[in-house]
Scaffold this active site. Structure first.
Site, PDB file in Angstrom:
ATOM      1  N   GLU A  95       0.848  -1.198   0.000  1.00 35.91           N
ATOM      2  CA  GLU A  95       0.000   0.000   0.000  1.00 35.91           C
ATOM      3  C   GLU A  95       0.887   1.253   0.000  1.00 35.91           C
ATOM      4  O   GLU A  95       2.032   1.223   0.469  1.00 35.91           O
ATOM      5  CB  GLU A  95      -0.925  -0.071   1.238  1.00 35.91           C
ATOM      6  CG  GLU A  95      -1.739   1.154   1.565  1.00 35.91           C
ATOM      7  CD  GLU A  95      -2.798   1.523   0.541  1.00 35.91           C
ATOM      8  OE1 GLU A  95      -2.452   1.622  -0.648  1.00 35.91           O
ATOM      9  OE2 GLU A  95      -3.957   1.771   0.919  1.00 35.91           O
ATOM     10  N   ASP A  96       0.358   2.335  -0.534  1.00 34.62           N
ATOM     11  CA  ASP A  96       1.160   3.565  -0.601  1.00 34.62           C
ATOM     12  C   ASP A  96       1.295   4.256   0.749  1.00 34.62           C
ATOM     13  O   ASP A  96       2.388   4.605   1.180  1.00 34.62           O
ATOM     14  CB  ASP A  96       0.571   4.544  -1.654  1.00 34.62           C
ATOM     15  CG  ASP A  96      -0.924   4.831  -1.459  1.00 34.62           C
ATOM     16  OD1 ASP A  96      -1.529   4.338  -0.488  1.00 34.62           O
ATOM     17  OD2 ASP A  96      -1.491   5.549  -2.305  1.00 34.62           O
ATOM     18  N   ASP A  99      -3.065   6.298   6.589  1.00 34.37           N
ATOM     19  CA  ASP A  99      -3.430   7.607   7.123  1.00 34.37           C
ATOM     20  C   ASP A  99      -4.362   7.356   8.324  1.00 34.37           C
ATOM     21  O   ASP A  99      -3.879   7.091   9.423  1.00 34.37           O
ATOM     22  CB  ASP A  99      -4.108   8.366   5.978  1.00 34.37           C
ATOM     23  CG  ASP A  99      -4.430   9.814   6.292  1.00 34.37           C
ATOM     24  OD1 ASP A  99      -3.746  10.419   7.107  1.00 34.37           O
ATOM     25  OD2 ASP A  99      -5.389  10.351   5.691  1.00 34.37           O
ATOM     26  N   PHE A 148      -0.193  16.551   3.176  1.00 36.66           N
ATOM     27  CA  PHE A 148      -0.701  15.849   2.003  1.00 36.66           C
ATOM     28  C   PHE A 148       0.439  15.674   0.997  1.00 36.66           C
ATOM     29  O   PHE A 148       0.988  16.644   0.488  1.00 36.66           O
ATOM     30  CB  PHE A 148      -1.874  16.595   1.367  1.00 36.66           C
ATOM     31  CG  PHE A 148      -2.551  15.781   0.317  1.00 36.66           C
ATOM     32  CD1 PHE A 148      -3.448  14.773   0.669  1.00 36.66           C
ATOM     33  CD2 PHE A 148      -2.267  15.982  -1.019  1.00 36.66           C
ATOM     34  CE1 PHE A 148      -4.056  13.991  -0.301  1.00 36.66           C
ATOM     35  CE2 PHE A 148      -2.872  15.197  -2.000  1.00 36.66           C
ATOM     36  CZ  PHE A 148      -3.770  14.206  -1.637  1.00 36.66           C
ATOM     37  N   ARG A 161       1.357  11.370 -10.127  1.00 38.83           N
ATOM     38  CA  ARG A 161       1.722   9.985  -9.799  1.00 38.83           C
ATOM     39  C   ARG A 161       3.083   9.614 -10.377  1.00 38.83           C
ATOM     40  O   ARG A 161       3.772   8.735  -9.868  1.00 38.83           O
ATOM     41  CB  ARG A 161       0.676   9.003 -10.354  1.00 38.83           C
ATOM     42  CG  ARG A 161      -0.684   9.086  -9.688  1.00 38.83           C
ATOM     43  CD  ARG A 161      -1.516   7.860 -10.094  1.00 38.83           C
ATOM     44  NE  ARG A 161      -2.924   8.018  -9.800  1.00 38.83           N
ATOM     45  CZ  ARG A 161      -3.495   7.781  -8.615  1.00 38.83           C
ATOM     46  NH1 ARG A 161      -2.759   7.389  -7.599  1.00 38.83           N
ATOM     47  NH2 ARG A 161      -4.790   7.925  -8.436  1.00 38.83           N
TER      48      ARG A 161
HETATM   49  P1  5GP Z   1      -6.764   5.866   5.094  1.00 34.18           P
HETATM   50  O1  5GP Z   1      -7.894   4.943   4.823  1.00 34.18           O
HETATM   51  O2  5GP Z   1      -5.613   5.216   5.853  1.00 34.18           O
HETATM   52  O3  5GP Z   1      -7.215   7.135   5.753  1.00 34.18           O
HETATM   53  O4  5GP Z   1      -6.242   6.409   3.730  1.00 34.18           O
HETATM   54  C1  5GP Z   1      -5.547   5.660   2.856  1.00 34.18           C
HETATM   55  C2  5GP Z   1      -5.640   6.235   1.479  1.00 34.18           C
HETATM   56  O5  5GP Z   1      -5.893   7.657   1.474  1.00 34.18           O
HETATM   57  C3  5GP Z   1      -4.332   6.028   0.785  1.00 34.18           C
HETATM   58  O6  5GP Z   1      -4.292   4.784   0.139  1.00 34.18           O
HETATM   59  C4  5GP Z   1      -4.305   7.192  -0.176  1.00 34.18           C
HETATM   60  O7  5GP Z   1      -4.980   6.828  -1.360  1.00 34.18           O
HETATM   61  C5  5GP Z   1      -5.089   8.283   0.506  1.00 34.18           C
HETATM   62  N1  5GP Z   1      -4.180   9.232   1.176  1.00 34.18           N
HETATM   63  C6  5GP Z   1      -3.990   9.401   2.499  1.00 34.18           C
HETATM   64  N2  5GP Z   1      -3.088  10.364   2.749  1.00 34.18           N
HETATM   65  C7  5GP Z   1      -2.677  10.795   1.537  1.00 34.18           C
HETATM   66  C8  5GP Z   1      -1.734  11.802   1.117  1.00 34.18           C
HETATM   67  O8  5GP Z   1      -1.060  12.495   1.894  1.00 34.18           O
HETATM   68  N3  5GP Z   1      -1.606  11.952  -0.225  1.00 34.18           N
HETATM   69  C9  5GP Z   1      -2.306  11.250  -1.144  1.00 34.18           C
HETATM   70  N4  5GP Z   1      -2.073  11.487  -2.426  1.00 34.18           N
HETATM   71  N5  5GP Z   1      -3.198  10.309  -0.785  1.00 34.18           N
HETATM   72  C10 5GP Z   1      -3.376  10.083   0.541  1.00 34.18           C
END
Ligand code: 5GP
Length: 170
Positions: A95-96, A99, A148, A161
């Site tokens: 996973e990238d 958050d 972000f 990307r």
């Molecule tokens: P979570 O469910 O943990 O809140 O969020 C995960 C997803 O939110 C990540 O897979 C990503 O797609 C998006 N996301 C969360 N923080 C960032 C950020 O700082 N930049 C970007 N581009 N996407 C984010």
């Protein structure tokens, strides 16, 4: 205007090689099955698998969280499932970024029910200050502050990307 560099390309490459070593040491098998979460993790996966010489297979899954802009709403929906069965495989989710943790929590839950021999998670980035749910991530590339980020697979409105580094908007 291009985003400012937060994590340069060379640091990403070094850390990803270290992560490959960590993954190799933790997975008790010579076959690792990666499940890459589209779209954000595609470059991370591509670089990770190219520094691994063991038997590696990979599959792709896509989720979307409802809501637009830079904050997710917390509701996760499966957009594309994996193609192959996970039964009996040593699976590592790629996973990238983690958050709030809601996306990974959802993914781990649905993939665990598919009967993998083991299930672990590798995340390039983590923002611990934003966590809403306690989610287990065995391999973390970089811990970052609540900013972000874009680049190296991560987008803002589908842009950036392709940047070879992780950046922040100026
Ligand atoms: P979570 O469910 O943990 O809140 O969020 C995960 C997803 O939110 C990540 O897979 C990503 O797609 C998006 N996301 C969360 N923080 C960032 C950020 O700082 N930049 C970007 N581009 N996407 C984010």
């Amino acid at each position: 205007m291009l985003p400012d560099v937060l994590i340069p390309q060379a640091r990403l490459a070094t850390r990803i090689t270290e992560l490959a070593t960590e993954i190799r040491a933790a997975v008790p098998d010579d076959h690792i099955h990666f499940v890459c979460v589209l779209k954000g993790a595609f470059l991370f996966l591509a670089d990770l698998v190219r520094v691994m010489d063991e038997r590696v297979t990979m599959d792709f899954i896509a989720v979307s969280s409802y809501g637009a802009g830079t904050r997710s709403s917390g509701e996760v929906r499966l957009v594309k499932d994996v193609d192959a069965s996970l039964e009996g495989r040593h699976v590592v989710i790629v996973e990238d970024i983690v958050d709030t943790g809601l996306t990974l929590h959802y993914l781990q839950d649905i993939l665990r029910r598919r009967g993998p021999a083991s299930l672990r998670t590798a995340c390039l980035l983590s923002k611990p200050s934003r966590r809403k749910i306690d989610v287990r991530v065995e391999f973390i590339g970089f811990t970052i502050e609540d900013r972000f980020v874009v680049g190296y697979g991560l987008d803002y409105a589908e842009q950036y990307r392709n940047l070879p580094y992780v950046g922040v908007m100026p």
